[in-house]
Write an enzyme that holds these catalytic residues in place. Sequence first.
Site, PDB file in Angstrom:
ATOM      1  N   THR A 105       0.865  -1.057  -0.117  1.00  0.00           N
ATOM      2  CA  THR A 105       0.105   0.010  -0.072  1.00  0.00           C
ATOM      3  C   THR A 105       0.772   1.215  -0.043  1.00  0.00           C
ATOM      4  OG1 THR A 105      -1.587  -1.204   1.368  1.00  0.00           O
ATOM      5  CG2 THR A 105      -1.642   1.207   1.301  1.00  0.00           C
ATOM      6  N   LYS A 180      -7.092   1.273  -3.156  1.00  0.00           N
ATOM      7  CA  LYS A 180      -6.740   0.756  -1.733  1.00  0.00           C
ATOM      8  C   LYS A 180      -6.958   1.946  -0.543  1.00  0.00           C
ATOM      9  CE  LYS A 180      -5.039  -1.765   1.755  1.00  0.00           C
ATOM     10  NZ  LYS A 180      -3.812  -2.307   1.547  1.00  0.00           N
ATOM     11  N   LYS A 248       0.643   5.153   8.339  1.00  0.00           N
ATOM     12  CA  LYS A 248       0.938   5.258   7.239  1.00  0.00           C
ATOM     13  C   LYS A 248       0.175   5.385   6.043  1.00  0.00           C
ATOM     14  CE  LYS A 248       2.406   2.231   4.621  1.00  0.00           C
ATOM     15  NZ  LYS A 248       1.767   1.408   3.526  1.00  0.00           N
TER      16      LYS A 248
END
EC number: 1.1.1.60
Length: 306
Positions: A105, A180, A248
């Site tokens: 990701t 995503k 993150k």
Amino acid sequence: MSKQCFSPEEIHLGWIGTGVMGGSMCRHLMETGYSVTLYSRTRSKAEPLLAAGAKWADSPRAVAEASHVVFSIVGHPADVREVILGEKGALAGLASGGVLVEMTTSLPSLAVEIAELALEREVIAIDAPVSGGDVGAKNGTLSIMIGGDRPTVESLQPCWDAMGSNWVWQGPAGAGQHTKIVNQTLVAAGMIGVCEALLYAYKAGLNLDSAFKAVATGAAGSWAFSNLGPRIIAGDDAPGFFIEHLIKDLGIVLAEAEALQLKLPGVELARDLYNRAAEAGHGRSGTQALIHALANISGIDWSNRD
């Protein structure tokens, strides 16, 4: 490359990253019949795959030099840049006609950058982040969100089928990463609901297992509740996906939203709450460890509850 070139008999795969999810994903490819050369920052994590027949390489570049198609799944965008674009990165080692599949990701803009640099070397780069956590990786039931050259994506169907139960081509380079972001927005908000519901059940004096069974299959049910709710109840903080990695990801969500002039206050709240959990020592715990930060707000020690 033609579609038949992606069969186990025709190509050799490279794999970079054998963490919580990567090891299981690579194992499924090997069980499908693919030969694999791999690299992991921590070799000990790769030992089960090496024992099963995978070959070791000392760098991502060496992996690529031995492979037709290279998959990678690491931690952060900086890690992606290092293992793909660095001096010892995979792109430097792939021969013309090779394929690079980046499954971390990461930033949509980085996926586009990699794809453009890959084209200069006559290599095709695909961005294919996944969802489903350690359970999906172990069971081969991940959802895979894919951006890049569609014919190449479709030629990789045997690989997608080995790792996941649902894979969807989303569009050009970066589209997988944008999808995503949609996924992580839903994940972050959903986990808050799971934790707060269980906190309420606890304070109301309900039996948590009984309350879980009562609502898990109704309209309130979700993947997060079904898979992580029992871990929360059992006090199991083991990571299926690290909190520090979700923080993150939420930073990426908010940065991309800002670029689109879009406000996402729910994601901002989720990031703040996950930061609380990380600051309390749960950065390397699973995302379900958010329960500790939310419990602490109400003065509850979830680890030592009655």
